[in-house]
Design a protein around this motif. Structure first.
Motif, PDB file in Angstrom:
ATOM      1  N   GLY A  81      -2.730  25.855 -35.541  1.00 51.29           N
ATOM      2  CA  GLY A  81      -3.013  27.049 -36.330  1.00 51.29           C
ATOM      3  C   GLY A  81      -2.391  28.280 -35.723  1.00 51.29           C
ATOM      4  N   GLY A  82      -2.366  29.350 -36.504  1.00 51.37           N
ATOM      5  CA  GLY A  82      -1.799  30.608 -36.023  1.00 51.37           C
ATOM      6  C   GLY A  82      -2.552  31.793 -36.592  1.00 51.37           C
ATOM      7  N   PHE A  83      -2.750  32.803 -35.755  1.00 48.47           N
ATOM      8  CA  PHE A  83      -3.359  34.060 -36.192  1.00 48.47           C
ATOM      9  C   PHE A  83      -2.197  34.995 -36.505  1.00 48.47           C
ATOM     10  N   VAL A  84      -1.979  35.303 -37.778  1.00 42.56           N
ATOM     11  CA  VAL A  84      -0.749  35.962 -38.212  1.00 42.56           C
ATOM     12  C   VAL A  84      -0.991  36.970 -39.330  1.00 42.56           C
ATOM     13  N   GLY A 105     -10.001  22.275 -27.787  1.00 46.98           N
ATOM     14  CA  GLY A 105      -8.970  21.253 -27.603  1.00 46.98           C
ATOM     15  C   GLY A 105      -7.762  21.411 -28.507  1.00 46.98           C
ATOM     16  N   LYS A 106      -7.747  22.461 -29.317  1.00 51.18           N
ATOM     17  CA  LYS A 106      -6.653  22.650 -30.259  1.00 51.18           C
ATOM     18  C   LYS A 106      -5.588  23.606 -29.708  1.00 51.18           C
ATOM     19  N   LYS A 107      -4.450  23.634 -30.396  1.00 53.76           N
ATOM     20  CA  LYS A 107      -3.328  24.496 -30.018  1.00 53.76           C
ATOM     21  C   LYS A 107      -3.144  25.575 -31.077  1.00 53.76           C
ATOM     22  N   LEU A 108      -3.279  26.829 -30.656  1.00 46.71           N
ATOM     23  CA  LEU A 108      -3.162  27.955 -31.570  1.00 46.71           C
ATOM     24  C   LEU A 108      -2.107  28.928 -31.062  1.00 46.71           C
ATOM     25  N   ALA A 109      -1.620  29.799 -31.950  1.00 48.47           N
ATOM     26  CA  ALA A 109      -0.567  30.734 -31.555  1.00 48.47           C
ATOM     27  C   ALA A 109      -0.780  32.098 -32.190  1.00 48.47           C
ATOM     28  N   ALA A 110      -0.213  33.104 -31.532  1.00 47.98           N
ATOM     29  CA  ALA A 110      -0.214  34.480 -32.052  1.00 47.98           C
ATOM     30  C   ALA A 110       0.950  35.211 -31.402  1.00 47.98           C
ATOM     31  N   ALA A 111       1.388  36.290 -32.031  1.00 46.13           N
ATOM     32  CA  ALA A 111       2.473  37.090 -31.458  1.00 46.13           C
ATOM     33  C   ALA A 111       1.988  37.747 -30.162  1.00 46.13           C
ATOM     34  N   SER A 160      -5.120  19.064 -39.177  1.00 47.33           N
ATOM     35  CA  SER A 160      -5.333  19.441 -37.777  1.00 47.33           C
ATOM     36  C   SER A 160      -6.708  19.029 -37.269  1.00 47.33           C
ATOM     37  N   GLY A 161      -7.603  18.683 -38.182  1.00 48.34           N
ATOM     38  CA  GLY A 161      -8.957  18.318 -37.791  1.00 48.34           C
ATOM     39  C   GLY A 161      -9.865  19.515 -37.598  1.00 48.34           C
ATOM     40  N   ILE A 162      -9.391  20.691 -37.992  1.00 43.62           N
ATOM     41  CA  ILE A 162     -10.195  21.899 -37.856  1.00 43.62           C
ATOM     42  C   ILE A 162     -10.795  22.264 -39.209  1.00 43.62           C
ATOM     43  N   ASN A 163     -12.120  22.200 -39.277  1.00 39.11           N
ATOM     44  CA  ASN A 163     -12.811  22.571 -40.503  1.00 39.11           C
ATOM     45  C   ASN A 163     -13.750  23.751 -40.297  1.00 39.11           C
ATOM     46  N   THR A 164     -14.234  23.901 -39.062  1.00 41.39           N
ATOM     47  CA  THR A 164     -15.118  25.019 -38.722  1.00 41.39           C
ATOM     48  C   THR A 164     -14.691  25.577 -37.369  1.00 41.39           C
ATOM     49  N   LEU A 165     -15.257  26.704 -36.971  1.00 43.53           N
ATOM     50  CA  LEU A 165     -14.947  27.298 -35.675  1.00 43.53           C
ATOM     51  C   LEU A 165     -15.291  26.356 -34.531  1.00 43.53           C
ATOM     52  N   ALA A 166     -16.287  25.509 -34.734  1.00 38.27           N
ATOM     53  CA  ALA A 166     -16.699  24.565 -33.690  1.00 38.27           C
ATOM     54  C   ALA A 166     -15.611  23.539 -33.390  1.00 38.27           C
ATOM     55  N   ASP A 167     -14.648  23.405 -34.293  1.00 37.87           N
ATOM     56  CA  ASP A 167     -13.588  22.407 -34.115  1.00 37.87           C
ATOM     57  C   ASP A 167     -12.388  22.932 -33.330  1.00 37.87           C
ATOM     58  N   LEU A 168     -12.434  24.197 -32.882  1.00 37.98           N
ATOM     59  CA  LEU A 168     -11.265  24.785 -32.211  1.00 37.98           C
ATOM     60  C   LEU A 168     -11.049  24.255 -30.797  1.00 37.98           C
ATOM     61  N   LYS A 224      -0.378  29.447 -45.087  1.00 41.69           N
ATOM     62  CA  LYS A 224      -1.386  29.038 -46.068  1.00 41.69           C
ATOM     63  C   LYS A 224      -0.875  27.968 -47.036  1.00 41.69           C
ATOM     64  N   LYS A 225       0.442  27.800 -47.094  1.00 44.45           N
ATOM     65  CA  LYS A 225       0.999  26.768 -47.983  1.00 44.45           C
ATOM     66  C   LYS A 225       0.582  25.375 -47.547  1.00 44.45           C
ATOM     67  N   ASN A 226       0.300  25.190 -46.251  1.00 45.43           N
ATOM     68  CA  ASN A 226      -0.115  23.885 -45.738  1.00 45.43           C
ATOM     69  C   ASN A 226      -1.336  24.050 -44.833  1.00 45.43           C
ATOM     70  N   GLY A 227      -2.274  24.883 -45.275  1.00 48.10           N
ATOM     71  CA  GLY A 227      -3.458  25.095 -44.463  1.00 48.10           C
ATOM     72  C   GLY A 227      -4.449  26.004 -45.154  1.00 48.10           C
ATOM     73  N   LYS A 228      -5.427  26.446 -44.396  1.00 41.64           N
ATOM     74  CA  LYS A 228      -6.462  27.304 -44.963  1.00 41.64           C
ATOM     75  C   LYS A 228      -6.855  28.380 -43.952  1.00 41.64           C
ATOM     76  N   VAL A 229      -7.359  29.483 -44.479  1.00 39.20           N
ATOM     77  CA  VAL A 229      -7.838  30.568 -43.620  1.00 39.20           C
ATOM     78  C   VAL A 229      -9.187  30.170 -43.042  1.00 39.20           C
TER      79      VAL A 229
END
Length: 337
Positions: free
Chosen positions: A179-182, A129-135, A119-127, A191-196
């Motif tokens: 990414g998703g806040f879940v 322009g990104k697409k995120l989701a939550a319930a 996704s190109g996200i390594n730090t909070l500074a990279d968020l 987490k199987k295809n990503g990191k916290v």
């Protein structure tokens, strides 16, 4: 009265008593909404302990979010539910008359923002322009918005999609979101295809704490206080076991297997998820720091702060002067006396 008449009268009497008893039992029914979070007390749903200890017929219904549970409470279909503080603050602000009587957990590492590999996200500074989701209106949604604001960003800088967790997992796996806040079981899947990138505790430390709680309609709490005491005592029993007996909650334990059968995933995953919880003992919950301080209680303050933030985001139209009426330590205090 001859013998036949006596037998007939006795039969009618027995039938009347049975009818009254059946009616009394039928009256002791309650519908309880729960979610897929791994909690020690969920074993009591799976094995029937809640029903056994309370003496009620309990219809447990699984929901995808606290917002769904509050909608069911508002419609009259559910009397008790397990919810997060964000949908709780929203529902209370809209006038839904409910009370939190037991805190299941507080901000910890059991909820987190997971970002996808590639996704190109390594730090909070990279968020940006990104697409995120939550319930929708979940504690995760609230904390995601609070996190974005703390970074000096807005929803114009970061696209936030509000969809149920199963849809978050599907969108994440397709690469539609970054990414998703879940919470679990979605947390384990992502987490199987990503990191916290950040946990709920991290966001709480930045000034946006949350909690999850069992709530009851005020009408039910007033009419059936003994049920809430018994219900709370069952939760406390399982929490005490979890704190004292590691072997009883490990990946090979009956408890972990029961959670997997009820909530999904594997026993290994459920045992791992339990370790991420931040739990409070009943005496701490009953103190003024959480449920026992009325308007000044910690839980009431979190509800007000959450509602205030949600209003700035246009999620609620009104913030109440205080939220002490929506929390109570009665079930905990009475159970200990």
């Amino acid at each position: 009265m001859n013998f036949k008449q006596l037998i007939a009268a006795a039969a009618i009497g027995v039938l009347s008593i049975s009818t009254v008893s059946a009616a009394a039992a039928a009256d002791k029914k309650v519908v309880v909404g729960y979610q897929t979070d791994a909690l020690p007390s969920s074993v009591a749903i799976a094995n029937g302990d809640f029903a056994k200890e309370t003496g009620y017929q309990i219809d447990f219904r699984k929901f995808n979010s606290g917002a769904e549970i509050f909608a069911a409470i508002a419609s009259g279909d559910v009397q008790i539910g397990y919810v997060g503080s964000s949908p709780f603050a929203a529902a209370a602000s809209r006038g839904l008359d409910v009370k939190a009587f037991y805190l299941s957990s507080i901000s910890g590492v059991d909820e987190a923002l997971v970002v996808r590999n590639g996704s190109g996200i390594n730090t909070l500074a990279d968020l940006k322009g990104k697409k995120l989701a939550a319930a929708p209106v979940s504690t995760d949604h609230y904390q995601l918005l609070a996190l974005i604001k703390s970074l000096g960003l807005t929803e114009k800088d970061v696209q936030v999609f509000t969809v149920p967790q199963p849809e978050i997992v599907a969108s994440y796996n397709r690469g539609d979101i970054d990414g998703g806040f879940v919470w679990d079981p979605a947390l384990t899947e992502l987490k199987k295809n990503g990191k916290v990138l950040v946990t709920s505790k991290d966001v709480a430390d930045k000034g946006a704490p949350t909690f999850s709680a069992w709530v009851a309609t005020s009408k039910f709490a007033a009419s059936d206080p003994k049920f809430l005491q018994s219900f709370a005592s069952v939760i406390s029993k399982y929490y005490a076991s979890f704190a004292a007996d590691n072997a009883a909650w490990g990946p090979d334990s009956d408890n972990a297997k029961a959670l997997a059968k009820l909530l999904g995933g594997t026993a290994d995953q459920q045992a791992a998820a339990l370790k991420n919880l931040t739990l409070l003992t009943p005496d701490v919950q009953a103190s003024s720091a959480w449920l026992g301080g009325g308007d000044q209680s910690g839980a009431a303050k979190i509800l007000k702060d959450t509602a205030t933030f949600l209003k700035t985001q246009g999620k609620v139209s009104e913030v109440l002067p205080n939220y002490g009426a929506f929390v109570t330590a009665d079930a905990l205090v009475s159970a200990s006396n």
